[in-house]
Design a protein around this motif. Structure first.
Motif, PDB file in Angstrom:
ATOM      1  N   LEU A 434      88.554  36.790  83.125  1.00 34.32           N
ATOM      2  CA  LEU A 434      87.514  36.338  82.205  1.00 34.32           C
ATOM      3  C   LEU A 434      86.139  36.418  82.882  1.00 34.32           C
ATOM      4  N   PHE A 435      86.109  36.029  84.167  1.00 35.11           N
ATOM      5  CA  PHE A 435      84.850  36.126  84.911  1.00 35.11           C
ATOM      6  C   PHE A 435      84.430  37.587  85.079  1.00 35.11           C
ATOM      7  N   MET A 436      85.429  38.456  85.292  1.00 40.17           N
ATOM      8  CA  MET A 436      85.140  39.885  85.422  1.00 40.17           C
ATOM      9  C   MET A 436      84.504  40.428  84.139  1.00 40.17           C
ATOM     10  N   ILE A 437      85.037  40.006  83.007  1.00 39.60           N
ATOM     11  CA  ILE A 437      84.489  40.464  81.721  1.00 39.60           C
ATOM     12  C   ILE A 437      83.035  40.037  81.577  1.00 39.60           C
ATOM     13  N   MET A 438      82.731  38.805  81.963  1.00 36.78           N
ATOM     14  CA  MET A 438      81.350  38.322  81.879  1.00 36.78           C
ATOM     15  C   MET A 438      80.436  39.133  82.790  1.00 36.78           C
ATOM     16  N   ALA A 439      80.913  39.463  83.992  1.00 31.42           N
ATOM     17  CA  ALA A 439      80.099  40.245  84.924  1.00 31.42           C
ATOM     18  C   ALA A 439      79.863  41.657  84.397  1.00 31.42           C
ATOM     19  N   VAL A 440      80.891  42.255  83.803  1.00 25.91           N
ATOM     20  CA  VAL A 440      80.737  43.599  83.208  1.00 25.91           C
ATOM     21  C   VAL A 440      79.738  43.555  82.059  1.00 25.91           C
ATOM     22  N   MET A 441      79.808  42.505  81.249  1.00 30.73           N
ATOM     23  CA  MET A 441      78.844  42.345  80.158  1.00 30.73           C
ATOM     24  C   MET A 441      77.425  42.205  80.713  1.00 30.73           C
ATOM     25  N   GLY A 442      77.289  41.445  81.798  1.00 34.52           N
ATOM     26  CA  GLY A 442      75.980  41.293  82.425  1.00 34.52           C
ATOM     27  C   GLY A 442      75.445  42.617  82.941  1.00 34.52           C
ATOM     28  N   PHE A 443      76.321  43.415  83.546  1.00 34.03           N
ATOM     29  CA  PHE A 443      75.923  44.740  84.050  1.00 34.03           C
ATOM     30  C   PHE A 443      75.463  45.628  82.902  1.00 34.03           C
ATOM     31  N   ALA A 444      76.269  45.695  81.836  1.00 33.17           N
ATOM     32  CA  ALA A 444      75.943  46.574  80.706  1.00 33.17           C
ATOM     33  C   ALA A 444      74.646  46.150  80.029  1.00 33.17           C
ATOM     34  N   PHE A 445      74.479  44.843  79.831  1.00 32.29           N
ATOM     35  CA  PHE A 445      73.262  44.373  79.179  1.00 32.29           C
ATOM     36  C   PHE A 445      72.028  44.673  80.037  1.00 32.29           C
ATOM     37  N   THR A 446      72.149  44.449  81.340  1.00 29.65           N
ATOM     38  CA  THR A 446      71.027  44.731  82.240  1.00 29.65           C
ATOM     39  C   THR A 446      70.674  46.211  82.210  1.00 29.65           C
ATOM     40  N   TRP A 447      71.674  47.067  82.214  1.00 26.46           N
ATOM     41  CA  TRP A 447      71.449  48.524  82.221  1.00 26.46           C
ATOM     42  C   TRP A 447      70.668  48.968  80.987  1.00 26.46           C
ATOM     43  N   PHE A 448      71.028  48.407  79.829  1.00 23.18           N
ATOM     44  CA  PHE A 448      70.433  48.892  78.579  1.00 23.18           C
ATOM     45  C   PHE A 448      69.199  48.107  78.126  1.00 23.18           C
ATOM     46  N   ARG A 449      69.078  46.825  78.490  1.00 23.82           N
ATOM     47  CA  ARG A 449      68.070  46.012  77.842  1.00 23.82           C
ATOM     48  C   ARG A 449      67.086  45.296  78.766  1.00 23.82           C
ATOM     49  N   VAL A 450      67.362  45.165  80.044  1.00 24.84           N
ATOM     50  CA  VAL A 450      66.474  44.373  80.909  1.00 24.84           C
ATOM     51  C   VAL A 450      65.407  45.265  81.536  1.00 24.84           C
ATOM     52  N   PRO A 451      64.126  44.975  81.306  1.00 23.13           N
ATOM     53  CA  PRO A 451      63.063  45.782  81.899  1.00 23.13           C
ATOM     54  C   PRO A 451      62.804  45.384  83.351  1.00 23.13           C
ATOM     55  N   GLU A 452      62.221  46.281  84.108  1.00 23.37           N
ATOM     56  CA  GLU A 452      61.814  45.962  85.479  1.00 23.37           C
ATOM     57  C   GLU A 452      60.466  45.249  85.434  1.00 23.37           C
ATOM     58  N   THR A 453      60.366  44.133  86.143  1.00 24.66           N
ATOM     59  CA  THR A 453      59.119  43.359  86.164  1.00 24.66           C
ATOM     60  C   THR A 453      58.438  43.397  87.528  1.00 24.66           C
ATOM     61  N   LYS A 454      59.069  44.037  88.492  1.00 19.36           N
ATOM     62  CA  LYS A 454      58.499  44.108  89.843  1.00 19.36           C
ATOM     63  C   LYS A 454      57.123  44.766  89.827  1.00 19.36           C
ATOM     64  N   GLY A 455      56.142  44.133  90.475  1.00 19.09           N
ATOM     65  CA  GLY A 455      54.824  44.720  90.638  1.00 19.09           C
ATOM     66  C   GLY A 455      53.967  44.756  89.391  1.00 19.09           C
ATOM     67  N   ARG A 456      54.393  44.094  88.321  1.00 18.36           N
ATOM     68  CA  ARG A 456      53.645  44.107  87.072  1.00 18.36           C
ATOM     69  C   ARG A 456      53.051  42.723  86.817  1.00 18.36           C
ATOM     70  N   ASN A 477      57.486  53.224  81.940  1.00 17.42           N
ATOM     71  CA  ASN A 477      57.728  53.918  83.216  1.00 17.42           C
ATOM     72  C   ASN A 477      58.539  53.072  84.168  1.00 17.42           C
ATOM     73  N   GLY A 478      58.321  51.732  84.130  1.00 14.58           N
ATOM     74  CA  GLY A 478      58.998  50.871  85.090  1.00 14.58           C
ATOM     75  C   GLY A 478      60.358  50.408  84.667  1.00 14.58           C
ATOM     76  N   PHE A 479      60.859  50.869  83.491  1.00 18.81           N
ATOM     77  CA  PHE A 479      62.120  50.324  82.982  1.00 18.81           C
ATOM     78  C   PHE A 479      63.320  50.851  83.742  1.00 18.81           C
ATOM     79  N   ASN A 480      63.404  52.169  83.903  1.00 23.19           N
ATOM     80  CA  ASN A 480      64.573  52.738  84.577  1.00 23.19           C
ATOM     81  C   ASN A 480      64.403  52.650  86.090  1.00 23.19           C
ATOM     82  N   THR A 481      65.219  51.817  86.691  1.00 17.70           N
ATOM     83  CA  THR A 481      65.104  51.573  88.127  1.00 17.70           C
ATOM     84  C   THR A 481      65.371  52.822  88.942  1.00 17.70           C
ATOM     85  N   PHE A 482      66.181  53.725  88.428  1.00 15.46           N
ATOM     86  CA  PHE A 482      66.686  54.815  89.251  1.00 15.46           C
ATOM     87  C   PHE A 482      65.907  56.113  89.109  1.00 15.46           C
ATOM     88  N   THR A 483      64.684  56.026  88.526  1.00 16.31           N
ATOM     89  CA  THR A 483      63.870  57.231  88.446  1.00 16.31           C
ATOM     90  C   THR A 483      62.603  57.049  89.238  1.00 16.31           C
TER      91      THR A 483
END
Length: 483
Positions: A434-456, A477-483
């Motif tokens: 159950l904890f694993m499912i919550m962590a996977v949900m957190g990963f997926a939500f962060t990947w698709f919906r959480v913007p980067e706020t560093k340096g802004r 420009n700052g949303f995708n961490t990996f570019t």
């Protein structure tokens, strides 16, 4: 390093360190009651026997102890309700000083409970301290973020979690039988939080109020300018910061109530982000391990309490790692790395738990997985869940947002502490799935919906959400961490 040399002044550092003394107190009373639990239960029983000439029934003693432990988290939930009123009425710094008295009174009641032979005093003390927890864990990151320069905002906000984790470890150590967790000294152990509480009254009054609060909330530009100049040490860059605050003030409403907060269109996406990040962080298994690690280890190790100290030490170590990485790696990347490692650890812990009785040697692997999960949580989801609300909202909504995030955090802790023992009895090690499912949900939500706020800046982040029904975060420009 150039950024640090430019912005890090003695007064700024003092202001941040003075603020996080409150989080140190919260952590201390989170970690100090587990080891001496039986001794304090004995005090409850003896008090009952002295009053009524009979021992307290076992089920009543268990219920009373559960109430004593959980009432702090319940108090924290109630305390969150007062964050907006205090922060917006008295200021960020002054509010921290005001709520600190709850810690002093609460700890004092815990200490005298033994002398006056009253377990009611101990429970009331923990309730008052819980109110302090809910208030200060919102007010601290609020103050720290508003006095910090943009380039150091996330790192300094992470120090709040460093202090919290350090307090947990100190509490664990002080609660040992070889330290203060004895029948004679347990109440003295509970008094040690008074030291940072009194130290806060010595140092924080000399630190400036949040310049952002002074300018945007109170309209006192001269005082904001003076406070900012004291914090930065030189006029270079102060004018630019003031202009950024004025820009945010020009776009913001004068005040936002609780109902308006949840109705305002530009707040909808930040509210969803804060809710998902906080709940998936708190329900990913970390709090179950912090609360029940000794019980988990006792099945395979005689000195389980010392392994629990290892959990506390790893907890502190990786909050420090997060402090150094926060402004380099960014929030998004640390959240993604943290969630995926937590998910893998929970999956492996399910496997290990199902076979450890047949292969006792796997007990060491279980300890390693626990340490890895703790590390991953503190690397990103732990500290970021406490302060991300302060970055995603503009000034009028920031205090309510921090209170909302704090309620989600404390509510998640309370829920997991309540449900984990019966879950383990019903489905055993499959609880970790159950904890694993919550962590996977957190990963997926962060990947698709959480913007980067560093340096802004706060105004740049608020601009992403301002007046939009569907937000084109993926175009930033700052949303995708990996570019």
């Amino acid at each position: 390093m150039a950024v640090l040399e430019c912005h890090l002044t003695f007064l700024l550092l003092t202001s941040v360190l003075a603020a996080i003394l409150g989080s140190l107190q919260v952590g201390y009373h989170t970690g100090n009651v587990n080891a001496p639990a039986k001794i304090i239960e004995g005090f409850f029983n003896q008090t009952w026997r002295d009053r009524y000439n009979e021992s307290m029934p076992d089920h009543s003693l268990t219920l009373l102890w559960s109430l004593s432990v959980s009432i702090k988290d319940f108090g924290a939930l109630l305390g969150c309700l007062g964050v907006k009123y205090l922060a917006d009425s008295f200021g960020r710094r002054n509010s921290i000083l005001i709520v600190n008295c709850l810690s002093v009174v609460g700890a004092s009641l815990m200490v005298v409970s033994k002398f006056i032979e009253s377990f009611e005093a101990l429970i009331l003390g923990r309730l008052l301290f819980g109110l302090f927890c809910g208030l200060v864990m919102s007010l601290n990151p609020l103050y720290i973020q508003e006095v910090s320069p943009t380039a150091l905002r996330g790192a300094f906000a992470t120090l709040n979690q460093v202090a919290f984790a350090s307090g947990i470890l100190l509490g664990m150590v002080s609660g040992l039988e070889t330290m203060l967790g004895t029948e004679k000294l347990w109440n003295m152990m509970l008094s040690l939080s008074l030291i940072p509480a009194l130290a806060q009254y010595l140092f924080l009054p000399f630190c400036p109020e949040s310049p952002r609060y002074l300018l945007i909330n109170k309209g006192q530009e001269d005082k904001a300018d003076a406070a900012l100049l004291r914090l930065r040490g030189s006029p270079e860059g102060v004018l630019a910061e003031l202009e950024e605050m004025k820009s945010e003030a020009a776009h913001a409403r004068p005040s936002v109530g609780v109902w308006g907060f949840f109705q305002k269109r530009s707040y909808r996406q930040p509210i969803i982000i804060v809710t998902c990040v906080n709940l998936t962080s708190q329900l990913s298994g970390f709090n179950a391990i912090i609360n029940y690690s000794t019980t988990m280890f006792q099945a395979n190790f005689e000195e389980a309490k010392y392994l629990t100290l290892g959990v506390g030490a790893v907890n502190v170590m990786f909050t420090l790692v997060a402090f150094f990485l926060m402004e380099k790696a960014g929030r998004r990347r640390l959240l993604l790395i943290g969630f995926i490692i937590i998910a893998v650890c929970n999956l492996l812990m399910t496997v290990v738990d199902s076979v450890v009785q047949m292969v006792p040697e796997l007990g060491s692997l279980q300890v390693l997985l626990v340490f890895c999960l703790i590390s991953a949580y503190e690397l990103g989801p732990g500290p970021i869940s406490w302060f991300i609300a302060g970055e995603l909202f503009d000034q009028p909504g920031r205090s309510i947002a921090m209170a909302f995030a704090s309620m989600l955090n404390w509510g998640g802790k309370f829920l997991l502490a309540l449900l984990f023992p019966p879950l383990m009895k019903v489905i055993g090690g499959y609880s970790y799935l159950l904890f694993m499912i919550m962590a996977v949900m957190g990963f997926a939500f962060t990947w698709f919906r959480v913007p980067e706020t560093k340096g802004r800046t706060f105004d740049e982040i608020a601009e992403d959400f301002r007046g939009a029904e569907n937000l084109p975060l993926h175009n930033k420009n700052g949303f995708n961490t990996f570019t």
